[in-house]
Design an enzyme around this catalytic site. Structure first.
Site, PDB file in Angstrom:
ATOM      1  N   VAL A 161      61.739  42.685 -11.819  1.00 43.08           N
ATOM      2  CA  VAL A 161      62.684  42.057 -10.882  1.00 43.08           C
ATOM      3  C   VAL A 161      61.952  41.123  -9.910  1.00 43.08           C
ATOM      4  CG1 VAL A 161      64.368  42.515  -9.059  1.00 43.08           C
ATOM      5  CG2 VAL A 161      64.295  43.979 -11.069  1.00 43.08           C
ATOM      6  N   GLY A 162      60.840  41.609  -9.342  1.00 40.55           N
ATOM      7  CA  GLY A 162      60.082  40.791  -8.384  1.00 40.55           C
ATOM      8  C   GLY A 162      59.547  39.524  -9.030  1.00 40.55           C
ATOM      9  N   CYS A 211      50.281  47.938   8.019  1.00 42.70           N
ATOM     10  CA  CYS A 211      49.441  46.755   7.819  1.00 42.70           C
ATOM     11  C   CYS A 211      48.708  46.381   9.101  1.00 42.70           C
ATOM     12  CB  CYS A 211      50.317  45.594   7.355  1.00 42.70           C
ATOM     13  SG  CYS A 211      51.754  45.358   8.400  1.00 42.70           S
ATOM     14  N   GLY A 251      58.456  45.674  -9.429  1.00 42.75           N
ATOM     15  CA  GLY A 251      57.908  44.386  -9.019  1.00 42.75           C
ATOM     16  C   GLY A 251      57.628  43.478 -10.200  1.00 42.75           C
ATOM     17  N   GLY A 271      64.368  47.416  -8.341  1.00 45.56           N
ATOM     18  CA  GLY A 271      63.727  47.508  -9.658  1.00 45.56           C
ATOM     19  C   GLY A 271      62.238  47.341  -9.467  1.00 45.56           C
ATOM     20  N   GLU A 329      53.534  38.151   4.124  1.00 51.11           N
ATOM     21  CA  GLU A 329      53.029  39.083   5.153  1.00 51.11           C
ATOM     22  C   GLU A 329      52.230  40.138   4.419  1.00 51.11           C
ATOM     23  OE1 GLU A 329      53.302  38.577   8.210  1.00 51.11           O
ATOM     24  OE2 GLU A 329      55.061  37.317   8.503  1.00 51.11           O
ATOM     25  N   LYS A 338      64.721  42.378  -3.078  1.00 49.05           N
ATOM     26  CA  LYS A 338      64.094  43.305  -4.025  1.00 49.05           C
ATOM     27  C   LYS A 338      63.279  44.292  -3.211  1.00 49.05           C
ATOM     28  CE  LYS A 338      60.831  44.623  -6.177  1.00 49.05           C
ATOM     29  NZ  LYS A 338      60.343  46.023  -6.098  1.00 49.05           N
ATOM     30  N   GLU A 356      41.443  47.564   2.814  1.00 47.09           N
ATOM     31  CA  GLU A 356      42.586  48.232   3.436  1.00 47.09           C
ATOM     32  C   GLU A 356      42.797  49.584   2.749  1.00 47.09           C
ATOM     33  OE1 GLU A 356      46.616  46.699   2.759  1.00 47.09           O
ATOM     34  OE2 GLU A 356      46.841  46.686   4.928  1.00 47.09           O
TER      35      GLU A 356
HETATM   36  P1  NAD Z   1      52.994  46.035  -3.007  1.00 47.99           P
HETATM   37  O1  NAD Z   1      52.387  44.693  -2.834  1.00 47.99           O
HETATM   38  O2  NAD Z   1      52.524  46.892  -4.114  1.00 47.99           O
HETATM   39  O3  NAD Z   1      54.572  45.896  -3.208  1.00 47.99           O
HETATM   40  C1  NAD Z   1      55.410  45.222  -2.291  1.00 47.99           C
HETATM   41  C2  NAD Z   1      56.674  44.800  -3.016  1.00 47.99           C
HETATM   42  O4  NAD Z   1      56.331  43.844  -4.020  1.00 47.99           O
HETATM   43  C3  NAD Z   1      57.384  45.941  -3.745  1.00 47.99           C
HETATM   44  O5  NAD Z   1      58.779  45.755  -3.662  1.00 47.99           O
HETATM   45  C4  NAD Z   1      56.890  45.754  -5.169  1.00 47.99           C
HETATM   46  O6  NAD Z   1      57.770  46.309  -6.137  1.00 47.99           O
HETATM   47  C5  NAD Z   1      56.849  44.243  -5.270  1.00 47.99           C
HETATM   48  N1  NAD Z   1      55.984  43.729  -6.344  1.00 47.99           N
HETATM   49  C6  NAD Z   1      54.946  44.356  -6.967  1.00 47.99           C
HETATM   50  N2  NAD Z   1      54.426  43.550  -7.918  1.00 47.99           N
HETATM   51  C7  NAD Z   1      55.131  42.397  -7.903  1.00 47.99           C
HETATM   52  C8  NAD Z   1      55.061  41.171  -8.632  1.00 47.99           C
HETATM   53  N3  NAD Z   1      54.156  40.985  -9.597  1.00 47.99           N
HETATM   54  N4  NAD Z   1      55.939  40.187  -8.334  1.00 47.99           N
HETATM   55  C9  NAD Z   1      56.838  40.345  -7.345  1.00 47.99           C
HETATM   56  N5  NAD Z   1      56.972  41.485  -6.632  1.00 47.99           N
HETATM   57  C10 NAD Z   1      56.120  42.504  -6.883  1.00 47.99           C
HETATM   58  O7  NAD Z   1      52.839  46.748  -1.604  1.00 47.99           O
HETATM   59  P2  NAD Z   1      53.292  48.212  -1.195  1.00 47.99           P
HETATM   60  O8  NAD Z   1      52.325  49.176  -1.827  1.00 47.99           O
HETATM   61  O9  NAD Z   1      54.750  48.405  -1.430  1.00 47.99           O
HETATM   62  O10 NAD Z   1      53.062  48.151   0.387  1.00 47.99           O
HETATM   63  C11 NAD Z   1      51.807  48.301   0.967  1.00 47.99           C
HETATM   64  C12 NAD Z   1      51.163  46.967   1.258  1.00 47.99           C
HETATM   65  O11 NAD Z   1      52.039  46.182   2.050  1.00 47.99           O
HETATM   66  C13 NAD Z   1      49.898  47.082   2.072  1.00 47.99           C
HETATM   67  O12 NAD Z   1      48.896  46.244   1.543  1.00 47.99           O
HETATM   68  C14 NAD Z   1      50.283  46.596   3.459  1.00 47.99           C
HETATM   69  O13 NAD Z   1      49.266  46.061   4.222  1.00 47.99           O
HETATM   70  C15 NAD Z   1      51.327  45.600   3.139  1.00 47.99           C
HETATM   71  N6  NAD Z   1      52.221  45.416   4.295  1.00 47.99           N
HETATM   72  C16 NAD Z   1      52.141  44.251   5.018  1.00 47.99           C
HETATM   73  C17 NAD Z   1      52.944  44.072   6.129  1.00 47.99           C
HETATM   74  C18 NAD Z   1      52.895  42.816   6.939  1.00 47.99           C
HETATM   75  O14 NAD Z   1      53.865  42.528   7.625  1.00 47.99           O
HETATM   76  N7  NAD Z   1      51.844  42.026   6.900  1.00 47.99           N
HETATM   77  C19 NAD Z   1      53.820  45.073   6.512  1.00 47.99           C
HETATM   78  C20 NAD Z   1      53.874  46.245   5.769  1.00 47.99           C
HETATM   79  C21 NAD Z   1      53.068  46.397   4.643  1.00 47.99           C
END
Ligand code: NAD
Length: 472
Positions: free
Chosen positions: A205-206, A278, A202, A200, A244, A169, A378
């Site tokens: 689909v997530g 991150c 989060g 889709g 992560e 996803k 962050e």
């Molecule tokens: P996000 O957490 O908003 O979304 C990440 C993914 O999760 C997306 O595909 C999103 O659609 C999905 N998602 C959202 N709500 C969900 C739910 N309730 N259930 C399941 N899936 C869901 O993060 P973002 O804005 O896409 O990315 C930025 C964040 O990612 C920052 O906080 C950053 O630090 C983190 N990040 C961490 C790493 C690492 O390796 N530690 C690497 C890159 C980014």
């Protein structure tokens, strides 16, 4: 205009059951560049069912068969590197130097996984017992927008190496990049259902993937808030979970550091991936008695940092991925000013001469204390905080005074001393006088930066579980 109205289930591009339209916007120009038809929970269930059907046969493939598949996937993604590069610049806004690395990284991780598998033994002895490392089952892989292709390929490579099948996803903001990766992986001619890609939201689909009883493992990269939601949802069926998450990485400048060498590295670590990383080194810890000297070098260096058109080779900071992220970053710059931090570079608004696109001025605050919101939360944009320390103990206390623990940086002339300081930092990865990535090293967070590790043998074992055989 790109129309993306297919998802990938059971070895085929299919029209999703979901019909929510979603616009893709070029973050450098604010122009609409694509329309996506988003998948829904029913599509997630179909994808999970396909992965479940594929699992019994795939889990019994030999190590050599899976190595061959990873090598075919590597060749197929490599063959699309220039398309991927174009999409990363257009859809995500990464400056071309960064986009080149990102496009290459997507195929690199597949080859690196093949190497790990070559050297891995799935069987071992524990006393009189034979222990066999078994694949967990269907893996749900949920990825963010800040390195779409790299995360899809990296997580899929580890899952498949273990013998797991997968439902991926990706972020809806990266649909063009995802389509290119999907087409490439399709061309690698894998068994049907081994990987499925469902773009889709989060929350639909997530969430379906995180809760579904036929998913045995979740590997998630994204924000700490969503990671906690996933962990709670996954608990109901006791899924194995790798998270992560976010970071607020300290960059410790030791008092013997040569600032001419180190300031460009500090800003490189802080403004990496336009600040949308991150692992960005966003809290720069500087010895109090050398603050003025450090600030002067930072001001010079930021003046040379170009934030703008990602196609311009001189740009090193591109736009934020969308309006929401831009507003979030602007909000934090305002918070920093209101908290009494002192701006030494950048500030609110767009860089001079730019009136469209989600560009932010590369920004550095000084006189930051570690209790300010800009030092604790962050930001995920090119906004850095300089915090002074009195002595090494103070530096270490400040570095560790955070809910996060993903990465840290220690830079100084005396290598042995820098390594000693590194040993006292609570972070999954500590970079000592280097910014170079090591693909064999485990990657992941201490504390609220996550659970588990990716990459190398550690990443492979995150998709495996030991089974012991005891015989008379
Ligand atoms: P996000 O957490 O908003 O979304 C990440 C993914 O999760 C997306 O595909 C999103 O659609 C999905 N998602 C959202 N709500 C969900 C739910 N309730 N259930 C399941 N899936 C869901 O993060 P973002 O804005 O896409 O990315 C930025 C964040 O990612 C920052 O906080 C950053 O630090 C983190 N990040 C961490 C790493 C690492 O390796 N530690 C690497 C890159 C980014």
């Amino acid at each position: 205009m790109q129309i993306i109205d297919k998802i990938y289930i059971d070895g085929a591009f299919v029209t999703p059951h979901g019909d929510e339209p979603f616009e893709l916007i070029n973050p450098s120009t604010e122009q609409v560049i694509g329309r996506v038809r988003l998948a829904d929970a029913q599509d997630a269930r179909d994808a999970i069912a396909a992965a479940k059907r594929a699992f019994p046969a795939f889990s019994r493939t030999s190590k050599q068969e899976r190595i061959d598949m990873l090598k075919r996937m590597h060749a197929a993604v490599l063959a699309r590197e220039s398309d991927l590069f174009d999409a990363i610049v257009e859809e995500y806004g990464a400056p071309i130097s960064r986009a080149g690395w990102m496009a290459k990284h997507a195929s690199d991780v597949l080859l690196q996984a093949a190497k790990v598998l070559e050297n891995y033994s799935f069987t071992r002895q524990a006393g009189t017992a034979d222990v066999v490392m078994q694949p967990l089952g269907v893996a749900g892989l949920i990825t963010p927008w800040n390195s779409d292709a790299g995360f899809i390929c990296g997580k899929l490579a580890a899952a498949m190496s273990a013998g797991c099948t997968a439902v991926i996803k990706p972020s809806e903001l990266s649909a063009i990049q995802t389509r290119i990766v999907t087409e490439a992986l399709h061309a690698a001619d894998l068994p049907r259902g081994v990987f499925n890609i469902v773009t889709g939201r989060g929350e639909t689909v997530g969430a379906e993937i995180s809760g579904h009883p036929d998913v045995a493992k979740i590997s998630f990269t994204g924000s700490t808030a969503v990671g906690k939601t996933i962990l709670r949802t996954a608990a109901e069926t006791l899924k194995r979970v790798t998270l992560e998450l976010g970071g607020k990485s300290p960059f410790i400048v030791l008092d013997d550091a040569n600032f001419d060498d180190i300031v460009p590295m500090a800003l490189g670590a802080g403004f990496m991936n336009s600040g949308q990383a991150c692992i960005a080194g966003t809290r720069i810890l500087v010895p109090q008695h050398r603050l003025a000297e450090f600030e002067a070098r930072v001001v010079e260096e930021v003046a040379r940092t170009q934030a703008g058109n990602p196609h311009d080779p001189k740009s090193t900071v591109g736009p934020m991925v969308n309006r929401k992220q831009w507003e979030r970053v602007q909000g934090y710059i305002r918070v920093g000013i209101d908290e009494g931090a002192r701006l030494i570079a950048g500030g609110e608004g767009r860089p001079q001469g730019i009136d469209a696109g989600w560009f932010v001025r590369p920004t550095v605050f000084s006189d930051v204390t570690n209790d300010m919101r800009i030092a604790r939360e962050e930001i995920f944009g090119p906004v850095l905080s300089i915090i002074t320390y009195r002595d090494i103990d103070d530096a270490i206390a400040i570095a560790n005074d955070t809910q996060y623990g993903l990465q840290a940086y220690v830079f100084g002339a005396d290598k042995a001393r820098a390594r000693e300081v590194a040993a006292r930092i609570e972070a999954g990865r500590v970079m000592v006088n280097t910014l170079n990535h090591e693909p064999a090293a485990p990657f992941g967070g201490f504390k609220q930066s996550g659970i588990g590790r990716e990459y190398g043998t550690y990443g492979l074992e995150a998709f495996l579980e030991p089974q012991a055989f005891l015989a008379a």
